[in-house]
Design an enzyme around this catalytic site. Structure first.
Site, PDB file in Angstrom:
ATOM      1  N   CYS A 100       5.368  -3.822  -3.093  1.00 28.68           N
ATOM      2  CA  CYS A 100       6.043  -3.260  -4.274  1.00 28.68           C
ATOM      3  C   CYS A 100       7.564  -3.290  -4.165  1.00 28.68           C
ATOM      4  O   CYS A 100       8.273  -3.105  -5.156  1.00 28.68           O
ATOM      5  CB  CYS A 100       5.577  -1.832  -4.518  1.00 28.68           C
ATOM      6  SG  CYS A 100       3.816  -1.752  -4.785  1.00 28.68           S
ATOM      7  N   ASN A 127       0.917   0.482 -12.127  1.00 31.74           N
ATOM      8  CA  ASN A 127       1.714   0.028 -10.988  1.00 31.74           C
ATOM      9  C   ASN A 127       1.654  -1.498 -10.940  1.00 31.74           C
ATOM     10  O   ASN A 127       0.627  -2.072 -10.609  1.00 31.74           O
ATOM     11  CB  ASN A 127       1.137   0.635  -9.700  1.00 31.74           C
ATOM     12  CG  ASN A 127       1.899   0.204  -8.459  1.00 31.74           C
ATOM     13  OD1 ASN A 127       2.755  -0.674  -8.512  1.00 31.74           O
ATOM     14  ND2 ASN A 127       1.581   0.813  -7.330  1.00 31.74           N
ATOM     15  N   HIS A 180      10.412   2.624  -8.675  1.00 33.99           N
ATOM     16  CA  HIS A 180       9.120   1.926  -8.670  1.00 33.99           C
ATOM     17  C   HIS A 180       8.100   2.815  -9.381  1.00 33.99           C
ATOM     18  O   HIS A 180       8.054   4.023  -9.171  1.00 33.99           O
ATOM     19  CB  HIS A 180       8.690   1.668  -7.225  1.00 33.99           C
ATOM     20  CG  HIS A 180       7.312   1.115  -7.116  1.00 33.99           C
ATOM     21  ND1 HIS A 180       6.870   0.087  -7.913  1.00 33.99           N
ATOM     22  CD2 HIS A 180       6.264   1.443  -6.316  1.00 33.99           C
ATOM     23  CE1 HIS A 180       5.612  -0.196  -7.611  1.00 33.99           C
ATOM     24  NE2 HIS A 180       5.220   0.623  -6.651  1.00 33.99           N
TER      25      HIS A 180
HETATM   26  N1  ACO Z   1     -11.431   9.107 -11.305  1.00 34.41           N
HETATM   27  C1  ACO Z   1     -11.987  10.283 -10.949  1.00 34.41           C
HETATM   28  N2  ACO Z   1     -11.957  10.755  -9.703  1.00 34.41           N
HETATM   29  C2  ACO Z   1     -11.365   9.994  -8.761  1.00 34.41           C
HETATM   30  C3  ACO Z   1     -10.769   8.760  -9.059  1.00 34.41           C
HETATM   31  C4  ACO Z   1     -10.830   8.315 -10.388  1.00 34.41           C
HETATM   32  N3  ACO Z   1     -10.287   7.164 -10.799  1.00 34.41           N
HETATM   33  N4  ACO Z   1     -10.233   8.238  -7.930  1.00 34.41           N
HETATM   34  C5  ACO Z   1     -10.483   9.117  -6.952  1.00 34.41           C
HETATM   35  N5  ACO Z   1     -11.173  10.183  -7.444  1.00 34.41           N
HETATM   36  C6  ACO Z   1     -11.632  11.379  -6.750  1.00 34.41           C
HETATM   37  C7  ACO Z   1     -11.807  11.166  -5.264  1.00 34.41           C
HETATM   38  O1  ACO Z   1     -13.072  10.615  -5.001  1.00 34.41           O
HETATM   39  C8  ACO Z   1     -11.698  12.585  -4.756  1.00 34.41           C
HETATM   40  O2  ACO Z   1     -12.930  13.243  -4.952  1.00 34.41           O
HETATM   41  P1  ACO Z   1     -13.495  14.329  -3.881  1.00 34.41           P
HETATM   42  O3  ACO Z   1     -12.449  15.419  -3.878  1.00 34.41           O
HETATM   43  O4  ACO Z   1     -14.788  14.716  -4.474  1.00 34.41           O
HETATM   44  O5  ACO Z   1     -13.555  13.586  -2.606  1.00 34.41           O
HETATM   45  C9  ACO Z   1     -10.666  13.226  -5.696  1.00 34.41           C
HETATM   46  O6  ACO Z   1     -10.624  12.386  -6.854  1.00 34.41           O
HETATM   47  C10 ACO Z   1      -9.289  13.378  -5.109  1.00 34.41           C
HETATM   48  O7  ACO Z   1      -8.948  12.158  -4.479  1.00 34.41           O
HETATM   49  P2  ACO Z   1      -7.534  11.933  -3.838  1.00 34.41           P
HETATM   50  O8  ACO Z   1      -7.454  10.527  -3.324  1.00 34.41           O
HETATM   51  O9  ACO Z   1      -7.239  13.045  -2.858  1.00 34.41           O
HETATM   52  O10 ACO Z   1      -6.621  12.127  -5.118  1.00 34.41           O
HETATM   53  P3  ACO Z   1      -5.049  12.193  -5.232  1.00 34.41           P
HETATM   54  O11 ACO Z   1      -4.646  13.422  -5.928  1.00 34.41           O
HETATM   55  O12 ACO Z   1      -4.371  11.880  -3.932  1.00 34.41           O
HETATM   56  O13 ACO Z   1      -4.725  11.010  -6.238  1.00 34.41           O
HETATM   57  C11 ACO Z   1      -3.950   8.763  -6.137  1.00 34.41           C
HETATM   58  C12 ACO Z   1      -5.109   9.705  -5.898  1.00 34.41           C
HETATM   59  C13 ACO Z   1      -3.629   8.740  -7.612  1.00 34.41           C
HETATM   60  C14 ACO Z   1      -4.325   7.361  -5.663  1.00 34.41           C
HETATM   61  C15 ACO Z   1      -2.684   9.254  -5.377  1.00 34.41           C
HETATM   62  O14 ACO Z   1      -3.042   9.572  -4.061  1.00 34.41           O
HETATM   63  C16 ACO Z   1      -1.585   8.253  -5.343  1.00 34.41           C
HETATM   64  O15 ACO Z   1      -1.014   7.882  -6.357  1.00 34.41           O
HETATM   65  N6  ACO Z   1      -1.169   7.784  -4.154  1.00 34.41           N
HETATM   66  C17 ACO Z   1      -0.099   6.853  -4.015  1.00 34.41           C
HETATM   67  C18 ACO Z   1      -0.616   5.519  -4.337  1.00 34.41           C
HETATM   68  C19 ACO Z   1       0.470   4.498  -4.379  1.00 34.41           C
HETATM   69  O16 ACO Z   1       1.582   4.782  -4.689  1.00 34.41           O
HETATM   70  N7  ACO Z   1       0.040   3.300  -4.077  1.00 34.41           N
HETATM   71  C20 ACO Z   1       0.803   2.179  -4.270  1.00 34.41           C
HETATM   72  C21 ACO Z   1       1.934   2.051  -3.308  1.00 34.41           C
HETATM   73  S1  ACO Z   1       2.787   0.679  -3.744  1.00 34.41           S
HETATM   74  C22 ACO Z   1       2.097  -0.777  -3.178  1.00 34.41           C
HETATM   75  O17 ACO Z   1       2.571  -1.333  -2.232  1.00 34.41           O
HETATM   76  C23 ACO Z   1       0.884  -1.379  -3.846  1.00 34.41           C
END
Ligand code: ACO
Length: 322
Positions: free
Chosen positions: A113, A279, A249
Site C-alpha cells: 500500500c 482499500n 492511505h
Molecule cells: N462481516 C461480519 N463479521 C466479520 C467480518 C465480516 N466481513 N469479518 C470478520 N468478522 C468477524 C470475525 O470473524 C470476528 O468474529 P468473532 O468475534 O466471532 O471471532 C469479529 O468479526 C471481529 O473480528 P476482528 O478481526 O477482531 O475485527 P476488527 O474490529 O479488527 O475489524 C478489520 C477487522 C476491519 C479487518 C480491521 O482489523 C482492520 O481494518 N485492520 C487493518 C486492516 C488493514 O489496514 N489492512 C490493509 C493494510 S494495507 C496493505 O498492505 C494491503
C-alpha cells in the site's frame, strides 16, 4: 534549489461497483458490520479481462492532460503496484509503450500500500538531481484478483483503481520532504503466500488468498501512521495547525480517524475516499489526492501531508505544497 511539484493529477476506476449489499449476498456479512468496522460502502472491481496497465493508462492520460504536457515529454515513468500485468517486463514499460513513447527509464516499485509514496519519493530524487524534467508517477492496483471471495475477513476491504501524477521541477516547493520506512519482522501479519520463486508451481488459479491478522495490523498501522505524520512535521518544524490537508492511505476509516485524532486534526481536513473506493492499496493515496483537487478542496499553495502504510510492513510520508 530544485524542488519537485505536482503539475497534474488523474484517476481511473473500473466501471463495475460492488456494494456492501452485493457482498451480503456473497458471504456472511452485513452492510452495518462493514461500514462500522471499516467505513467502506462500495468499491470498484476490475473485469476479468482488465489489467492494471489498463487502469494506469487511463489515469495517466487524464494526469497528462491536467498538467498540459504530452506523453513525449515524459522522461521518467515509475509505477507503484503489487499487482502488475506480468512478472516481466515491468508494468511501467508496458504503460510507456501503450502511451506511444519509449527511451526514458520506466520501472515499478513494490511496497504494497506504500507503493505510490515510494514511487513519488524516488521521482523526487530524480528531479532534485536534475535528471528528470517531467516524471509520470502512478499508484495502481487490481488487488481484487488476489481476493478469495469466500473469505469475509478480507473480501469486504479491497477495491481496484489507479491514480497518476505528473511531476515537474520548480524553484519553489513542491515536495518539501519524503520519509520512508520498512520493517520485515511483521511479514506474517499481512502477506500473499505465493510468489514467483515460492510455491507458484503448487498453486492453481484462485488457490491462494491474502493472509491478514486484521486486528494486529490495525494496531501497528495506527501507531506507525501517527509516528510517520509526527516525524514529517517535526523534521520540517511545522505545526499541525499549518497543515491544510491530510491525504492518508485509505485502508480503514477507524485507522484514519485515529491518526487524525493523534495529530489533533479535525476530520474536515482529511480527504476520505475509503467509503467509495475501499482499500485500493498503492492507488489509494494518488486517487484521494486527485479527488480532493478535482472537487476544489485542495488548492494551489496549500500544505498537504500524504502518508501510507502497507504489507511488509512498509510506510512513508510526503509533505508538500500543492
Ligand atoms: N462481516 C461480519 N463479521 C466479520 C467480518 C465480516 N466481513 N469479518 C470478520 N468478522 C468477524 C470475525 O470473524 C470476528 O468474529 P468473532 O468475534 O466471532 O471471532 C469479529 O468479526 C471481529 O473480528 P476482528 O478481526 O477482531 O475485527 P476488527 O474490529 O479488527 O475489524 C478489520 C477487522 C476491519 C479487518 C480491521 O482489523 C482492520 O481494518 N485492520 C487493518 C486492516 C488493514 O489496514 N489492512 C490493509 C493494510 S494495507 C496493505 O498492505 C494491503
Amino acid at each position: 534549489m530544485i524542488y519537485s511539484r505536482i503539475a497534474g493529477t488523474g484517476r481511473f476506476l473500473p466501471e463495475r461497483i460492488l456494494t456492501n449489499a452485493d457482498l451480503e449476498k456473497m458471504v456472511d456479512t452485513t452492510d452495518e458490520w462493514i461500514r462500522t468496522r471499516t467505513g467502506v460502502e462500495r468499491r470498484h472491481v476490475a473485469d476479468k479481462g482488465q489489467t492494471t496497465s489498463d487502469l494506469c493508462l487511463e489515469a495517466a492520460k487524464i494526469a497528462l492532460k491536467d498538467a498540459g504536457v504530452t506523453a513525449e515529454e515524459i522522461d521518467l515513468l515509475i509505477i507503484g503496484t503489487t499487482t502488475p500485468d506480468l512478472v516481466f517486463p515491468n508494468i511501467a514499460t508496458i504503460v510507456q509503450h501503450r502511451l506511444g513513447i519509449g527511451g526514458c527509464p520506466a520501472f515499478s516499485i513494490e511496497a504494497a500500500c506504500t507503493g505510490f509514496i515510494y514511487a513519488l519519493t524516488t521521482a523526487d530524487k530524480f528531479i532534485r538531481a536534475g535528471e528528470s524534467k517531467c516524471a509520470l508517477v502512478i499508484g495502481a492496483e487490481i488487488i481484487t484478483k488476489l481476493i478469495d471471495w469466500n473469505d469475509r475477513s478480507t473480501c469486504v476491504l479491497f477495491g481496484d483503481g489507479a491514480g497518476a501524477v505528473v511531476v515537474k521541477p520548480s524553484d519553489k516547493p513542491g515536495i518539501i520532504s519524503c520519509h520512508l520506512g520498512a520493517d520485515g519482522q511483521y511479514k506474517d501479519l499481512l502477506y500473499y503466500p505465493v510468489g514467483v520463486s515460492k510455491d507458484l508451481h503448487k498453486a492453481g488459479v484462485g488457490d491462494s488468498k491474502i493472509i491478514m491478522v486484521g486486528n494486529e495490523v490495525f494496531k501497528v498501522a495506527v501507531k506507525t501512521l501517527g509516528n510517520v505524520a509526527e516525524q514529517a512535521l517535526k523534521a520540517n518544524n511545522i505545526d499541525k495547525d499549518d497543515l491544510d490537508w491530510l491525504v492518508p492511505h485509505q485502508a480503514n476509516l477507524r485507522i484514519i480517524q485515529a491518526t487524525a485524532k493523534r495529530l489533533g486534526l479535525p476530520m474536515e481536513k482529511v480527504i476520505l475516499t475509503v467509503q467509495d473506493h475501499g482499500n485500493t492499496s498503492a492507488a489509494s493515496v494518488p486517487m484521494a489526492l486527485d479527488v480532493g483537487i478535482r472537487d476544489g478542496r485542495i488548492k494551489r499553495g496549500q500544505l498537504i501531508l500524504m502518508e501510507a502504510f502497507g504489507g511488509g510492513f512498509t510506510w512513508g510520508s510526503i509533505l508538500m505544497r500543492y
